[in-house]
Design a protein around this motif. Structure first.
Motif, PDB file in Angstrom:
ATOM      1  N   TYR A 130      -7.361  -0.387   3.293  1.00 43.16           N
ATOM      2  CA  TYR A 130      -6.319  -0.359   4.322  1.00 43.16           C
ATOM      3  C   TYR A 130      -6.580   0.770   5.312  1.00 43.16           C
ATOM      4  CZ  TYR A 130      -1.977  -0.034   6.832  1.00 43.16           C
ATOM      5  OH  TYR A 130      -1.069   0.020   7.864  1.00 43.16           O
ATOM      6  N   GLY A 131      -6.803   1.964   4.818  1.00 42.22           N
ATOM      7  CA  GLY A 131      -7.002   3.110   5.694  1.00 42.22           C
ATOM      8  C   GLY A 131      -8.443   3.305   6.090  1.00 42.22           C
ATOM      9  N   ASP A 132      -9.002   2.322   6.797  1.00 40.08           N
ATOM     10  CA  ASP A 132     -10.390   2.466   7.244  1.00 40.08           C
ATOM     11  C   ASP A 132     -10.490   2.820   8.724  1.00 40.08           C
ATOM     12  OD1 ASP A 132      -9.630  -0.029   8.211  1.00 40.08           O
ATOM     13  OD2 ASP A 132     -11.387  -1.106   7.423  1.00 40.08           O
ATOM     14  N   LEU A 134      -0.823   6.009   7.436  1.00 42.17           N
ATOM     15  CA  LEU A 134      -0.627   6.457   6.052  1.00 42.17           C
ATOM     16  C   LEU A 134      -0.107   7.888   6.007  1.00 42.17           C
ATOM     17  CD1 LEU A 134      -3.790   5.017   4.245  1.00 42.17           C
ATOM     18  CD2 LEU A 134      -1.459   4.117   4.216  1.00 42.17           C
ATOM     19  N   PHE A 135      -0.740   8.775   6.748  1.00 42.91           N
ATOM     20  CA  PHE A 135      -0.334  10.179   6.686  1.00 42.91           C
ATOM     21  C   PHE A 135       1.067  10.394   7.241  1.00 42.91           C
ATOM     22  CE2 PHE A 135      -5.095  10.641   6.947  1.00 42.91           C
ATOM     23  CZ  PHE A 135      -5.252  10.930   5.605  1.00 42.91           C
ATOM     24  N   GLN A 136       1.405   9.672   8.286  1.00 43.38           N
ATOM     25  CA  GLN A 136       2.747   9.826   8.861  1.00 43.38           C
ATOM     26  C   GLN A 136       3.821   9.282   7.922  1.00 43.38           C
ATOM     27  OE1 GLN A 136       2.358   7.874  12.686  1.00 43.38           O
ATOM     28  NE2 GLN A 136       1.924   9.812  13.731  1.00 43.38           N
ATOM     29  N   ASN A 137       3.505   8.231   7.187  1.00 44.65           N
ATOM     30  CA  ASN A 137       4.507   7.594   6.330  1.00 44.65           C
ATOM     31  C   ASN A 137       4.480   8.094   4.890  1.00 44.65           C
ATOM     32  OD1 ASN A 137       6.026   5.270   7.813  1.00 44.65           O
ATOM     33  ND2 ASN A 137       3.919   5.209   8.591  1.00 44.65           N
ATOM     34  N   CYS A 138       3.482   8.899   4.562  1.00 41.60           N
ATOM     35  CA  CYS A 138       3.409   9.481   3.221  1.00 41.60           C
ATOM     36  C   CYS A 138       3.369  10.999   3.315  1.00 41.60           C
ATOM     37  CB  CYS A 138       2.166   8.986   2.487  1.00 41.60           C
ATOM     38  SG  CYS A 138       2.115   7.224   2.172  1.00 41.60           S
ATOM     39  N   GLY A 139       3.918  11.537   4.395  1.00 40.70           N
ATOM     40  CA  GLY A 139       3.817  12.963   4.632  1.00 40.70           C
ATOM     41  C   GLY A 139       4.151  13.784   3.400  1.00 40.70           C
ATOM     42  N   VAL A 165       0.841  -1.199   0.000  1.00 42.41           N
ATOM     43  CA  VAL A 165       0.000   0.000   0.000  1.00 42.41           C
ATOM     44  C   VAL A 165       0.873   1.245   0.000  1.00 42.41           C
ATOM     45  CG1 VAL A 165      -1.586   1.387   1.398  1.00 42.41           C
ATOM     46  CG2 VAL A 165      -2.017  -1.053   1.091  1.00 42.41           C
ATOM     47  N   LEU A 166       1.845   1.298   0.895  1.00 42.74           N
ATOM     48  CA  LEU A 166       2.713   2.468   0.983  1.00 42.74           C
ATOM     49  C   LEU A 166       3.523   2.657  -0.297  1.00 42.74           C
ATOM     50  CD1 LEU A 166       3.947   2.138   4.675  1.00 42.74           C
ATOM     51  CD2 LEU A 166       2.372   3.853   3.755  1.00 42.74           C
ATOM     52  N   LYS A 167       4.016   1.581  -0.859  1.00 42.74           N
ATOM     53  CA  LYS A 167       4.793   1.678  -2.095  1.00 42.74           C
ATOM     54  C   LYS A 167       3.959   2.292  -3.206  1.00 42.74           C
ATOM     55  CE  LYS A 167       7.061  -1.282  -5.545  1.00 42.74           C
ATOM     56  NZ  LYS A 167       7.379  -2.700  -5.911  1.00 42.74           N
ATOM     57  N   LYS A 180       2.452  17.319   0.886  1.00 39.04           N
ATOM     58  CA  LYS A 180       1.385  18.290   0.641  1.00 39.04           C
ATOM     59  C   LYS A 180       0.405  17.807  -0.413  1.00 39.04           C
ATOM     60  CE  LYS A 180       3.945  20.881  -2.887  1.00 39.04           C
ATOM     61  NZ  LYS A 180       4.491  22.202  -3.286  1.00 39.04           N
ATOM     62  N   ALA A 181       0.787  16.789  -1.187  1.00 41.11           N
ATOM     63  CA  ALA A 181      -0.101  16.254  -2.225  1.00 41.11           C
ATOM     64  C   ALA A 181      -0.928  15.076  -1.737  1.00 41.11           C
ATOM     65  CB  ALA A 181       0.705  15.845  -3.456  1.00 41.11           C
ATOM     66  N   PHE A 182      -0.904  14.806  -0.442  1.00 38.10           N
ATOM     67  CA  PHE A 182      -1.671  13.691   0.131  1.00 38.10           C
ATOM     68  C   PHE A 182      -2.301  14.169   1.428  1.00 38.10           C
ATOM     69  CE2 PHE A 182      -1.808   9.581   2.603  1.00 38.10           C
ATOM     70  CZ  PHE A 182      -2.753   8.951   1.808  1.00 38.10           C
ATOM     71  N   ARG A 183      -3.601  14.349   1.415  1.00 38.58           N
ATOM     72  CA  ARG A 183      -4.302  14.939   2.546  1.00 38.58           C
ATOM     73  C   ARG A 183      -5.528  14.100   2.909  1.00 38.58           C
ATOM     74  NH1 ARG A 183      -1.696  18.392   5.560  1.00 38.58           N
ATOM     75  NH2 ARG A 183      -3.526  19.702   5.914  1.00 38.58           N
ATOM     76  N   SER A 184      -6.178  14.478   3.982  1.00 34.94           N
ATOM     77  CA  SER A 184      -7.244  13.660   4.567  1.00 34.94           C
ATOM     78  C   SER A 184      -8.636  14.215   4.307  1.00 34.94           C
ATOM     79  CB  SER A 184      -7.039  13.575   6.086  1.00 34.94           C
ATOM     80  OG  SER A 184      -8.118  12.906   6.711  1.00 34.94           O
ATOM     81  N   ILE A 185      -9.550  13.285   4.002  1.00 35.92           N
ATOM     82  CA  ILE A 185     -10.988  13.536   4.083  1.00 35.92           C
ATOM     83  C   ILE A 185     -11.476  12.943   5.397  1.00 35.92           C
ATOM     84  CG2 ILE A 185     -13.271  12.985   3.140  1.00 35.92           C
ATOM     85  CD1 ILE A 185     -11.950  12.716   0.389  1.00 35.92           C
ATOM     86  N   LEU A 186     -12.288  13.688   6.110  1.00 37.56           N
ATOM     87  CA  LEU A 186     -12.967  13.147   7.291  1.00 37.56           C
ATOM     88  C   LEU A 186     -14.365  12.719   6.871  1.00 37.56           C
ATOM     89  CD1 LEU A 186     -13.053  12.703  10.415  1.00 37.56           C
ATOM     90  CD2 LEU A 186     -14.077  14.980  10.565  1.00 37.56           C
ATOM     91  N   ASP A 187     -14.643  11.425   6.947  1.00 39.61           N
ATOM     92  CA  ASP A 187     -15.977  10.900   6.653  1.00 39.61           C
ATOM     93  C   ASP A 187     -16.502  10.223   7.917  1.00 39.61           C
ATOM     94  OD1 ASP A 187     -18.174   9.157   5.856  1.00 39.61           O
ATOM     95  OD2 ASP A 187     -17.587   9.584   3.795  1.00 39.61           O
ATOM     96  N   PRO A 188     -17.283  10.947   8.725  1.00 41.42           N
ATOM     97  CA  PRO A 188     -17.726  10.405  10.014  1.00 41.42           C
ATOM     98  C   PRO A 188     -18.513   9.101   9.910  1.00 41.42           C
ATOM     99  CG  PRO A 188     -18.009  12.778   9.980  1.00 41.42           C
ATOM    100  CD  PRO A 188     -17.659  12.372   8.579  1.00 41.42           C
TER     101      PRO A 188
END
Length: 277
Positions: free
Chosen positions: A150-152, A160-165, A123-125, A167-175
């Protein structure tokens, strides 16, 4: 100022009806996922041109490309998927949006979904390659915390965010998606993923995971909105109601249920006097 958007194909497959309902609800953006029962990545160049002209004529912008990128098994052919990503980038440029919604892959075909560490490295690769392409094209990949990818969970999203830090990879919050994974969206998921948060999907779910309009479920939407405002959030709130049907690749509400979801959100915003466009 926050801006309202929506997955307009939840209203109707017909683009004209999508536009009419969005306009009637005073929503000036859409998260483009599909029209005429065609996925956004399968539109022809001429269809994209026609859609852009029609949206421009009605004063509707595109907040994000609601792509299915990353919503495949991790052992699916990657070259083929990268071609889909390149098409998503082309579509984003045509629609003049910096954002592409994406996912972080299902488990390998026929494998035990309960063992995410077994495919984490792959996944990270893949994400690193996708992010590099997004960065080069000046677009941002927005990761959605979808059930069974994977990121559920909160922990794997943070991983994911820590290992793919980037600016082109950001988070959606879906409650609602977090609730369906047995996670607590607010405050837990919000606090954990806040450093990377650029986008919010608006849907709710009850304790059993059934999707509801925002405020009718267990997501604590009123408190979440108050916290978003206090923290200076100025991005999109994108309606994804899923009130009539929620399938693996898209949801549907129809015009009436979509209006119900829209009005539930707007009433909460108006009650707290949070201005929106």
């Amino acid at each position: 100022m926050i801006r309202l958007s929506a997955f307009a194909d939840e209203i109707s497959p017909d683009l004209d009806e999508q536009i009419a309902v969005l306009s009637s609800e005073n929503i000036h953006f859409m998260e483009l996922r599909g029209a005429w029962n065609t996925n956004v990545l399968d539109f022809s160049d001429q269809q994209l041109k026609s859609i852009k002209e029609k949206l421009d004529a009605h004063g509707i912008g595109v907040s994000s490309i609601g792509s299915p990128i990353g919503k495949v098994a991790i052992d699916s052919p990657f070259d083929e998927h990268l071609r889909r990503l390149e098409r998503a980038i082309e579509v984003a440029h045509v629609m003049q949006t910096p954002f592409i919604r994406m996912f972080s892959f299902y488990p390998p075909k026929g494998s035990d979904a309960a063992n995410p560490p077994a495919y984490r490295d792959e996944v990270l690769k893949r994400l690193h390659e996708m992010i590099a392409r997004a960065r080069a094209a000046d677009v941002v990949l927005l990761h959605e915390n979808e059930k069974d990818i994977y990121g559920d969970t909160i922990a794997r999203c943070v991983d994911l965010f820590q290992n793919c830090g980037d600016k082109a990879f950001r988070s959606i919050l879906d409650p609602a998606n977090y609730i369906q994974c047995g996670q607590t969206p607010y405050p837990n998921a919000y606090e954990a993923t806040r450093p990377w948060l650029d986008y919010v999907h608006v849907k709710d779910a009850d304790a059993e995971g059934k999707v509801t309009p925002a405020g009718d479920g267990a997501a604590r939407w009123s408190e979440l909105l108050q916290r978003l405002r206090a923290d200076g959030y100025d991005g999109f709130l994108s309606l994804e109601p899923h009130l009539a049907n929620a399938s693996q690749y898209k949801g549907f509400s129809g015009p009436d249920l979509f209006r119900r979801a829209s009005q539930a959100l707007q009433k909460m915003l108006q009650a707290m006097d949070w201005q929106y466009a």
